[in-house]
Design a protein around this motif. Structure first.
Motif, PDB file in Angstrom:
ATOM      1  N   ASN A  57      10.584  28.551 -29.045  1.00 44.22           N
ATOM      2  CA  ASN A  57      10.224  27.135 -29.072  1.00 44.22           C
ATOM      3  C   ASN A  57      11.149  26.275 -28.223  1.00 44.22           C
ATOM      4  O   ASN A  57      10.693  25.308 -27.602  1.00 44.22           O
ATOM      5  N   LEU A  58      12.423  26.612 -28.195  1.00 46.19           N
ATOM      6  CA  LEU A  58      13.362  25.835 -27.390  1.00 46.19           C
ATOM      7  C   LEU A  58      12.993  25.908 -25.916  1.00 46.19           C
ATOM      8  O   LEU A  58      12.957  24.896 -25.213  1.00 46.19           O
ATOM      9  N   LYS A  59      12.709  27.115 -25.448  1.00 42.44           N
ATOM     10  CA  LYS A  59      12.348  27.286 -24.042  1.00 42.44           C
ATOM     11  C   LYS A  59      11.001  26.629 -23.732  1.00 42.44           C
ATOM     12  O   LYS A  59      10.832  25.978 -22.699  1.00 42.44           O
ATOM     13  N   MET A  60      10.040  26.775 -24.645  1.00 34.99           N
ATOM     14  CA  MET A  60       8.722  26.156 -24.459  1.00 34.99           C
ATOM     15  C   MET A  60       8.849  24.641 -24.347  1.00 34.99           C
ATOM     16  O   MET A  60       8.310  24.025 -23.422  1.00 34.99           O
ATOM     17  N   ASN A  61       9.544  24.025 -25.307  1.00 31.38           N
ATOM     18  CA  ASN A  61       9.683  22.570 -25.320  1.00 31.38           C
ATOM     19  C   ASN A  61      10.451  22.067 -24.107  1.00 31.38           C
ATOM     20  O   ASN A  61      10.139  21.005 -23.558  1.00 31.38           O
ATOM     21  N   SER A  62      11.454  22.826 -23.692  1.00 27.99           N
ATOM     22  CA  SER A  62      12.258  22.415 -22.537  1.00 27.99           C
ATOM     23  C   SER A  62      11.434  22.431 -21.260  1.00 27.99           C
ATOM     24  O   SER A  62      11.455  21.470 -20.486  1.00 27.99           O
ATOM     25  N   LEU A  63      10.700  23.500 -21.041  1.00 26.86           N
ATOM     26  CA  LEU A  63       9.890  23.612 -19.824  1.00 26.86           C
ATOM     27  C   LEU A  63       8.717  22.647 -19.852  1.00 26.86           C
ATOM     28  O   LEU A  63       8.354  22.071 -18.824  1.00 26.86           O
ATOM     29  N   GLU A  64       8.116  22.469 -21.011  1.00 24.96           N
ATOM     30  CA  GLU A  64       7.006  21.522 -21.135  1.00 24.96           C
ATOM     31  C   GLU A  64       7.507  20.093 -20.920  1.00 24.96           C
ATOM     32  O   GLU A  64       6.806  19.265 -20.339  1.00 24.96           O
ATOM     33  N   GLY A  65       8.737  19.819 -21.356  1.00 20.63           N
ATOM     34  CA  GLY A  65       9.299  18.488 -21.200  1.00 20.63           C
ATOM     35  C   GLY A  65       9.587  18.124 -19.757  1.00 20.63           C
ATOM     36  O   GLY A  65       9.677  16.940 -19.410  1.00 20.63           O
ATOM     37  N   LEU A  66       9.729  19.135 -18.888  1.00 19.87           N
ATOM     38  CA  LEU A  66       9.965  18.858 -17.474  1.00 19.87           C
ATOM     39  C   LEU A  66       8.752  18.247 -16.806  1.00 19.87           C
ATOM     40  O   LEU A  66       8.856  17.680 -15.710  1.00 19.87           O
ATOM     41  N   ASN A  67       7.570  18.358 -17.444  1.00 22.60           N
ATOM     42  CA  ASN A  67       6.335  17.844 -16.858  1.00 22.60           C
ATOM     43  C   ASN A  67       6.034  16.400 -17.260  1.00 22.60           C
ATOM     44  O   ASN A  67       5.029  15.846 -16.827  1.00 22.60           O
ATOM     45  N   ASP A  68       6.870  15.802 -18.091  1.00 22.75           N
ATOM     46  CA  ASP A  68       6.647  14.411 -18.469  1.00 22.75           C
ATOM     47  C   ASP A  68       7.871  13.570 -18.093  1.00 22.75           C
ATOM     48  O   ASP A  68       8.865  14.062 -17.596  1.00 22.75           O
TER      49      ASP A  68
ATOM     50  N   VAL B 196      25.950  27.157 -21.443  1.00 20.92           N
ATOM     51  CA  VAL B 196      25.214  27.727 -20.311  1.00 20.92           C
ATOM     52  C   VAL B 196      24.188  28.740 -20.795  1.00 20.92           C
ATOM     53  O   VAL B 196      23.056  28.786 -20.309  1.00 20.92           O
ATOM     54  N   SER B 197      24.585  29.543 -21.761  1.00 19.28           N
ATOM     55  CA  SER B 197      23.662  30.541 -22.317  1.00 19.28           C
ATOM     56  C   SER B 197      22.468  29.873 -22.981  1.00 19.28           C
ATOM     57  O   SER B 197      21.316  30.263 -22.775  1.00 19.28           O
ATOM     58  N   THR B 198      22.728  28.817 -23.778  1.00 15.72           N
ATOM     59  CA  THR B 198      21.664  28.121 -24.504  1.00 15.72           C
ATOM     60  C   THR B 198      20.716  27.395 -23.564  1.00 15.72           C
ATOM     61  O   THR B 198      19.486  27.575 -23.625  1.00 15.72           O
ATOM     62  N   PHE B 199      21.262  26.565 -22.686  1.00 13.22           N
ATOM     63  CA  PHE B 199      20.418  25.756 -21.805  1.00 13.22           C
ATOM     64  C   PHE B 199      19.846  26.590 -20.654  1.00 13.22           C
ATOM     65  O   PHE B 199      18.764  26.286 -20.162  1.00 13.22           O
ATOM     66  N   GLY B 200      20.578  27.629 -20.248  1.00 11.17           N
ATOM     67  CA  GLY B 200      20.036  28.509 -19.214  1.00 11.17           C
ATOM     68  C   GLY B 200      18.797  29.239 -19.723  1.00 11.17           C
ATOM     69  O   GLY B 200      17.806  29.351 -19.017  1.00 11.17           O
ATOM     70  N   MET B 201      18.867  29.721 -20.957  1.00 11.24           N
ATOM     71  CA  MET B 201      17.727  30.408 -21.543  1.00 11.24           C
ATOM     72  C   MET B 201      16.540  29.455 -21.711  1.00 11.24           C
ATOM     73  O   MET B 201      15.377  29.850 -21.562  1.00 11.24           O
ATOM     74  N   ALA B 202      16.847  28.184 -21.985  1.00  9.94           N
ATOM     75  CA  ALA B 202      15.796  27.202 -22.241  1.00  9.94           C
ATOM     76  C   ALA B 202      15.158  26.663 -20.966  1.00  9.94           C
ATOM     77  O   ALA B 202      13.944  26.535 -20.877  1.00  9.94           O
ATOM     78  N   TYR B 203      15.969  26.369 -19.958  1.00  8.15           N
ATOM     79  CA  TYR B 203      15.470  25.647 -18.791  1.00  8.15           C
ATOM     80  C   TYR B 203      15.289  26.502 -17.537  1.00  8.15           C
ATOM     81  O   TYR B 203      14.562  26.098 -16.628  1.00  8.15           O
ATOM     82  N   CYS B 204      15.983  27.612 -17.464  1.00  6.70           N
ATOM     83  CA  CYS B 204      15.906  28.412 -16.248  1.00  6.70           C
ATOM     84  C   CYS B 204      14.730  29.361 -16.313  1.00  6.70           C
ATOM     85  O   CYS B 204      14.597  30.126 -17.268  1.00  6.70           O
ATOM     86  N   LYS B 205      13.895  29.315 -15.307  1.00 11.42           N
ATOM     87  CA  LYS B 205      12.738  30.205 -15.273  1.00 11.42           C
ATOM     88  C   LYS B 205      13.135  31.583 -14.783  1.00 11.42           C
ATOM     89  O   LYS B 205      12.445  32.549 -15.010  1.00 11.42           O
TER      90      LYS B 205
END
Length: 258
Positions: free
Chosen positions: A156-167, A249-258
């Motif tokens: 969910n963290l990764k989903m919400n982070s990537l989806e949030g980049l579109n708004d 870096v581990s947390t946000f990298g996993m969430a935001y890095c494709k």
């Protein structure tokens, strides 16, 4: 004076119309004013457009990266690693992809004593780079004998982070991510590149431990940890980092890095 013909009556006051010269293609027009050549071109263009549209729509939204399978006396396990190729990161879209992969591989005959896998797992990643870290999946499916239907899990963290980049809205996570990226940029580092570097270091430490302690166990884990501490200390001194930055870096990298 015009003579009236009962068999072919007409109004003698009207002007006589010239007959259409069919032999001249430039004067041969359909009733709507377009030539046959123009309409034929439009028709072929429309047909080509729909063919391209159908082919594009039919492209799979994933790519199988690799598969692993193993067999024991009572289990046949198959794991499919795939890359998600769409930009819609909601549960419905991800679920449809992992279920499609599951349906295409659930009867795969790869084993000596089984006709199909008894355990099938599908790991879906957002890129080849993120797939280097097996835990960085965005969606995962597992089907085993203990559950009648496949069980699907989401990051969910990764989903919400990537989806949030579109708004255009920024939540607390996005604000924290921007602060982290600014912190790294001041040290000539970039989040996703640094995240990948740390992942590569982790894999390398495991490989070294595998050679030194092939039986795994406690000594294997301790050796991996000692290498991790040593390598991170080098990075701390080189880039003037705090020790807590690796967790971020581990947390946000996993969430935001494709």
């Amino acid at each position: 004076m015009e003579k009236f013909d009962k068999e072919n009556p007409y109004d003698p006051t009207q002007k006589k119309q010239k007959p259409i010269n069919v032999s001249n293609p430039q004067k041969t027009k359909l009733s709507n004013g377009f030539s046959k050549k123009t309409l034929l071109f439009v028709g072929l263009f429309t047909l080509l457009f729909f063919i391209v549209l159908i082919n594009f729509a039919g492209e799979p939204k994933y790519e199988i990266l690799r598969e692993e399978y193993s067999e024991t006396s009572n289990k046949a396990q198959l794991i499919e690693y795939a890359i998600y190729k769409d930009t819609i990161y909601n549960e419905e879209s991800l679920k449809s992809v992992v279920l499609k992969i599951y349906d295409e591989h659930k009867n795969k005959d790869l084993f000596e004593n089984f006709d199909a896998p008894t355990v099938l797992a599908v790991y879906l990643y957002t890129s080849k780079e993120s797939a280097n870290d097996k835990s960085a999946w965005i969606c995962m499916l597992l089907k085993s004998p203990t559950n009648e239907e496949p069980r699907i899990s989401y990051n969910n963290l990764k989903m919400n982070s990537l989806e949030g980049l579109n708004d255009n809205k920024k939540d607390k996570s996005e604000v924290a991510n921007e602060k982290l990226q600014l912190y790294l940029e001041e040290r000539n580092l970039e989040l996703c590149s640094f995240y990948k570097q740390l992942g590569d270091m982790e894999l390398e430490s495991i490989k070294k431990a595998d050679i030194k302690y092939p039986e795994f166990g406690l000594k294997h884990r301790e050796y991996v940890e000692s290498i991790r501490v040593e390598e991170r200390m080098k990075l701390i001194q080189k880039y003037n980092l705090t020790d807590s930055i690796f967790g971020q870096v581990s947390t946000f990298g996993m969430a935001y890095c494709k």
